[in-house]
Motif scaffolding. Structure first.
Motif, PDB file in Angstrom:
ATOM      1  N   ILE A 130      13.224 -30.838  15.679  1.00  0.00           N
ATOM      2  CA  ILE A 130      14.103 -29.693  16.273  1.00  0.00           C
ATOM      3  C   ILE A 130      14.187 -29.858  17.856  1.00  0.00           C
ATOM      4  O   ILE A 130      12.916 -29.754  18.506  1.00  0.00           O
ATOM      5  N   GLY A 131      15.104 -29.848  18.552  1.00  0.00           N
ATOM      6  CA  GLY A 131      15.435 -30.047  20.027  1.00  0.00           C
ATOM      7  C   GLY A 131      14.658 -31.129  20.358  1.00  0.00           C
ATOM      8  O   GLY A 131      15.318 -32.495  19.931  1.00  0.00           O
ATOM      9  N   ASP A 132      13.800 -31.410  21.035  1.00  0.00           N
ATOM     10  CA  ASP A 132      13.195 -32.578  21.482  1.00  0.00           C
ATOM     11  C   ASP A 132      12.003 -33.045  20.990  1.00  0.00           C
ATOM     12  O   ASP A 132      11.289 -33.888  21.542  1.00  0.00           O
ATOM     13  N   ARG A 133      11.377 -32.366  19.674  1.00  0.00           N
ATOM     14  CA  ARG A 133      10.105 -32.463  19.411  1.00  0.00           C
ATOM     15  C   ARG A 133       9.758 -32.356  18.000  1.00  0.00           C
ATOM     16  O   ARG A 133      10.912 -31.379  17.178  1.00  0.00           O
ATOM     17  N   LEU A 134       8.734 -32.902  17.653  1.00  0.00           N
ATOM     18  CA  LEU A 134       8.330 -32.575  16.124  1.00  0.00           C
ATOM     19  C   LEU A 134       7.599 -31.103  15.942  1.00  0.00           C
ATOM     20  O   LEU A 134       6.824 -30.754  16.831  1.00  0.00           O
ATOM     21  N   VAL A 135       8.293 -30.420  15.051  1.00  0.00           N
ATOM     22  CA  VAL A 135       7.690 -29.154  14.927  1.00  0.00           C
ATOM     23  C   VAL A 135       6.774 -29.235  13.682  1.00  0.00           C
ATOM     24  O   VAL A 135       7.329 -29.291  12.574  1.00  0.00           O
ATOM     25  N   PRO A 136       5.409 -29.500  13.577  1.00  0.00           N
ATOM     26  CA  PRO A 136       4.631 -29.594  12.399  1.00  0.00           C
ATOM     27  C   PRO A 136       4.876 -28.729  11.501  1.00  0.00           C
ATOM     28  O   PRO A 136       4.997 -27.348  11.919  1.00  0.00           O
ATOM     29  N   ALA A 137       4.842 -29.008  10.207  1.00  0.00           N
ATOM     30  CA  ALA A 137       5.011 -27.955   9.173  1.00  0.00           C
ATOM     31  C   ALA A 137       4.010 -28.350   8.235  1.00  0.00           C
ATOM     32  O   ALA A 137       3.858 -29.676   7.776  1.00  0.00           O
ATOM     33  N   GLU A 138       3.799 -27.649   7.213  1.00  0.00           N
ATOM     34  CA  GLU A 138       2.880 -27.747   6.023  1.00  0.00           C
ATOM     35  C   GLU A 138       3.685 -28.763   4.968  1.00  0.00           C
ATOM     36  O   GLU A 138       4.786 -28.198   4.555  1.00  0.00           O
ATOM     37  N   GLY A 139       3.071 -30.001   4.395  1.00  0.00           N
ATOM     38  CA  GLY A 139       3.771 -30.670   3.590  1.00  0.00           C
ATOM     39  C   GLY A 139       3.264 -29.900   2.071  1.00  0.00           C
ATOM     40  O   GLY A 139       2.238 -30.023   1.882  1.00  0.00           O
ATOM     41  N   VAL A 140       4.327 -29.729   1.436  1.00  0.00           N
ATOM     42  CA  VAL A 140       4.347 -28.916   0.408  1.00  0.00           C
ATOM     43  C   VAL A 140       4.704 -29.493  -0.899  1.00  0.00           C
ATOM     44  O   VAL A 140       4.252 -29.398  -2.128  1.00  0.00           O
ATOM     45  N   VAL A 141       5.760 -30.347  -0.816  1.00  0.00           N
ATOM     46  CA  VAL A 141       6.393 -31.204  -1.871  1.00  0.00           C
ATOM     47  C   VAL A 141       5.613 -32.513  -2.040  1.00  0.00           C
ATOM     48  O   VAL A 141       5.565 -33.241  -1.229  1.00  0.00           O
ATOM     49  N   GLY A 142       4.827 -32.629  -3.085  1.00  0.00           N
ATOM     50  CA  GLY A 142       4.203 -33.959  -3.356  1.00  0.00           C
ATOM     51  C   GLY A 142       4.602 -35.339  -3.209  1.00  0.00           C
ATOM     52  O   GLY A 142       5.946 -35.332  -3.783  1.00  0.00           O
ATOM     53  N   MET A 143       4.130 -36.159  -2.442  1.00  0.00           N
ATOM     54  CA  MET A 143       4.821 -37.365  -2.490  1.00  0.00           C
ATOM     55  C   MET A 143       3.834 -38.803  -3.058  1.00  0.00           C
ATOM     56  O   MET A 143       2.976 -38.671  -2.397  1.00  0.00           O
ATOM     57  N   HIS A 144       4.675 -39.468  -3.495  1.00  0.00           N
ATOM     58  CA  HIS A 144       3.808 -40.858  -4.258  1.00  0.00           C
ATOM     59  C   HIS A 144       4.375 -42.020  -3.646  1.00  0.00           C
ATOM     60  O   HIS A 144       5.849 -41.981  -3.578  1.00  0.00           O
ATOM     61  N   ARG A 145       3.691 -42.900  -3.315  1.00  0.00           N
ATOM     62  CA  ARG A 145       4.206 -44.372  -2.833  1.00  0.00           C
ATOM     63  C   ARG A 145       4.704 -45.078  -4.279  1.00  0.00           C
ATOM     64  O   ARG A 145       3.996 -45.327  -5.015  1.00  0.00           O
ATOM     65  N   PRO A 146       6.189 -45.352  -4.055  1.00  0.00           N
ATOM     66  CA  PRO A 146       6.645 -46.209  -5.439  1.00  0.00           C
ATOM     67  C   PRO A 146       6.019 -47.372  -5.563  1.00  0.00           C
ATOM     68  O   PRO A 146       5.632 -47.807  -6.694  1.00  0.00           O
ATOM     69  N   SER A 147       5.317 -48.092  -4.460  1.00  0.00           N
ATOM     70  CA  SER A 147       4.701 -49.486  -4.686  1.00  0.00           C
ATOM     71  C   SER A 147       3.461 -49.497  -5.455  1.00  0.00           C
ATOM     72  O   SER A 147       3.019 -50.546  -6.192  1.00  0.00           O
ATOM     73  N   ASP A 148       2.697 -48.141  -5.464  1.00  0.00           N
ATOM     74  CA  ASP A 148       1.291 -48.514  -6.284  1.00  0.00           C
ATOM     75  C   ASP A 148       1.026 -46.967  -6.672  1.00  0.00           C
ATOM     76  O   ASP A 148       0.211 -46.741  -7.317  1.00  0.00           O
ATOM     77  N   GLY A 149       2.018 -45.930  -6.715  1.00  0.00           N
ATOM     78  CA  GLY A 149       1.948 -44.646  -7.352  1.00  0.00           C
ATOM     79  C   GLY A 149       1.110 -43.802  -6.702  1.00  0.00           C
ATOM     80  O   GLY A 149       0.842 -42.541  -7.001  1.00  0.00           O
ATOM     81  N   LYS A 150       0.287 -44.191  -5.589  1.00  0.00           N
ATOM     82  CA  LYS A 150      -0.651 -43.295  -4.757  1.00  0.00           C
ATOM     83  C   LYS A 150      -0.089 -42.137  -4.144  1.00  0.00           C
ATOM     84  O   LYS A 150       1.017 -42.216  -3.591  1.00  0.00           O
ATOM     85  N   SER A 151      -0.681 -40.686  -4.316  1.00  0.00           N
ATOM     86  CA  SER A 151      -0.309 -39.698  -3.651  1.00  0.00           C
ATOM     87  C   SER A 151      -0.579 -39.826  -2.312  1.00  0.00           C
ATOM     88  O   SER A 151      -1.883 -40.143  -1.988  1.00  0.00           O
ATOM     89  N   TYR A 152       0.331 -39.634  -1.273  1.00  0.00           N
ATOM     90  CA  TYR A 152      -0.043 -39.936   0.048  1.00  0.00           C
ATOM     91  C   TYR A 152       0.153 -38.808   1.116  1.00  0.00           C
ATOM     92  O   TYR A 152      -0.255 -38.725   2.226  1.00  0.00           O
ATOM     93  N   ALA A 153       1.068 -38.000   0.654  1.00  0.00           N
ATOM     94  CA  ALA A 153       1.636 -36.989   1.611  1.00  0.00           C
ATOM     95  C   ALA A 153       2.178 -35.741   1.155  1.00  0.00           C
ATOM     96  O   ALA A 153       2.527 -35.837  -0.149  1.00  0.00           O
TER      97      ALA A 153
END
Ligand code: NAD
Length: 487
Positions: free
Chosen positions: A18-41
């Motif tokens: 937002i504006g000129d910078r990253l506004v850090p926020a908590e990652g709440v929706v689980g993400m998996h890498r399609p290439s190996d299925g690993k949860s990463y963020a």
């Protein structure tokens, strides 16, 4: 220099931009890498307060920079600098994208990213060329159609080509003098954040590009229903497009562009160059493992050449080189998620249980991650889900016809009309059928876009409203005002 990378070493910009910078926020929706299925963020979830802040930032930025009112060439030049920087930082951008998405890193650098930079330059050039019109009136009056930017545009993009889809939204909106609040898919958000960072480095005024992360029901709804978002530009499924129309109807009328799903046919006549047709058809379903809106997923072939065409397609399917997206040698992509992998498998199983004949593939690949075999199914039952549903996977159906009328009837889909392919050496037939096919794009003796960005893309029927790319996409980002001056 190799583009291959270790996925565990990539640091991710988790937050909103937002504006000129990253506004850090908590990652709440689980993400998996399609290439190996690993949860990463985890993906943050912007609520109404975050959207309010992004929209307010965009409004203030428009005012402070006078972006819509500066000499238009200034917008052109700023966007060109951004495109240059995108190319220069392609390796970093590609890592952020390849990690989360289904796009192989090599394809990203040579394809998606290079083409997106070119498309941003293409749109930048409209800023000082496409203008208002003087219109014919009687001598006592002067008539004009003036065009103006909307102000703050809301954009929402899907996961299948994240950088390209963001460029298709941001390029024309910014060139036309607007600010943007963009929500990328919750499955692939990080490359879009980096695009915004690069825009700041390129000198595009801070606050004109704001990236908010989140899902459809919370973040998407807050964008489309926001009273200060003057226009919405969406790419995604037809279901989500309907939900967006409903939300806009509920919260306040505003213009929207909707680029939605497809189930595109490819008609092959006996007089076609079969090798050429097989190459184009295979490529159209192998590319991104069929996860493309325009995937030519229904082959409709003249009965007399069905067997050799199927054989040539299968020969190409056998060469698909699957691998993780972070390996430069990978050509064949994983499926975006386990859920989508199971959905594809379910539709294939249903098609086979209803009499479909599997000519190749038909199963998940025996590999880590979410890979599905390239699949070819001969189908007679036109109500099979493999024919009616957008599968969004590497599954081709094969139907046969004996005359043009039957070919056209099979090609016509009750819901979708995004694209179509036509393979024949008979020029009259090609042009005659092109007129009759109900689709927003028809490719003849090929099945892919070129780098002629002037050709717009968009759907007939429930494949969408309005166009991306082309002059239309630029014009859709400006509203018109009719002016009549009495002389
Ligand atoms: P999707 O519709 O599930 O999601 C697309 C985006 O919309 C995501 O950012 C998602 O979070 C958001 N979203 C979902 N519901 C929403 C809502 N109610 N309000 C606001 N935002 C909402 O689609 P997907 O699975 O990400 O992408 C695949 C689909 O996109 C396919 O149907 C494909 O054909 C289509 N697509 C179309 C084009 C085109 O140009 N026509 C291009 C690419 C993809």
């Amino acid at each position: 220099m190799t583009l291959s990378f270790n996925p565990d070493t990539v640091s991710l910009p988790v937050g909103h931009f937002i504006g000129d910078r990253l506004v850090p926020a908590e990652g709440v929706v689980g993400m998996h890498r399609p290439s190996d299925g690993k949860s990463y963020a985890g993906c943050p979830l912007a609520d109404e307060a975050v959207i309010d802040r992004a929209v307010e930032t965009a409004k203030q930025a428009l005012k402070a920079s006078n972006w819509g009112g500066v000499r238009p060439r200034e917008r052109t030049v700023a966007l060109q600098r951004w495109a240059d920087l995108i190319e220069r930082e392609a390796a970093i951008l590609a890592k952020l994208e390849a990690l989360s998405s289904t796009r192989p890193v090599g394809h990203l650098v040579a394809g998606d990213i290079a083409v997106s930079a070119e498309q941003i330059r293409f749109f930048a050039e409209f800023a000082d060329k496409e203008g208002s019109d003087l219109v014919p009136t009687d001598d006592a009056n002067l008539g004009m159609i003036m065009t103006e930017p909307y102000g703050v545009v809301g954009a929402i993009t899907p996961w299948n080509f994240p950088v390209s889809m963001a460029a298709w939204k941001l390029g024309p909106a910014l060139a036309a003098g607007n600010a943007v609040v963009l929500k990328p898919s919750e499955m692939t958000p990080f490359s879009t954040i980096f695009l915004a960072e690069l825009a700041i480095r390129a000198g595009i005024p801070a606050g004109l590009i704001n990236i908010v992360l989140g899902d459809g029901p919370v973040t998407g709804n807050a964008i489309t229903g926001h009273p200060d978002i003057a226009k919405v530009s969406f790419t995604g499924s037809t279901g989500a497009g309907s939900a967006i129309m409903a939300n806009i109807a509920r919260t306040g009328v505003k213009p929207m562009t909707l680029e939605l799903g497809g189930k595109s046919p490819q008609l092959v006549f006996a007089d076609a160059d079969l090798d050429r047709a097989a190459a184009a058809i295979s490529q159209s379903i192998l590319a991104n493992a069929g996860q493309a809106c325009v995937a030519g997923s229904r082959v409709i072939v003249e009965e007399s050449v069905a067997a050799p065409l199927a054989e040539a397609i299968v020969a190409r399917m056998k060469t698909a080189k699957a691998g993780p997206t972070w390996d430069e040698a990978t050509a064949y992509s994983p499926i975006i998620s386990e859920r989508q992998l199971n959905r594809i498998d379910g539709i294939v199983a249903a098609a086979l249980s209803r009499g479909g004949e599997c000519l190749f593939g038909g199963r998940q690949m025996d590999a880590p991650g979410y890979f599905y075999q390239p699949t070819l199914i001969a189908v007679r039952d036109a109500s099979s889900p493999a024919i009616t549903e957008e599968i969004f996977g590497p599954v081709l159906t094969l139907q046969t016809f004996t005359d043009e009328d039957e070919a056209l009837a099979l090609a016509d889909h009750p819901t979708y009309g995004l694209a179509a392919g036509l393979f024949t050496r008979d020029l009259s037939r090609a042009l005659r059928l092109t007129r009759q096919i109900q689709a927003g794009t028809v490719w003849v003796n090929r099945y892919s876009r070129s780098r002629d960005h002037i050709l717009p893309t968009g759907g007939y029927k429930r494949s969408g409203i309005g166009k991306d790319l082309g002059r239309e996409a630029y014009q859709a980002n400006r509203k018109s005002k009719s002016v009549l001056v009495s002389l």
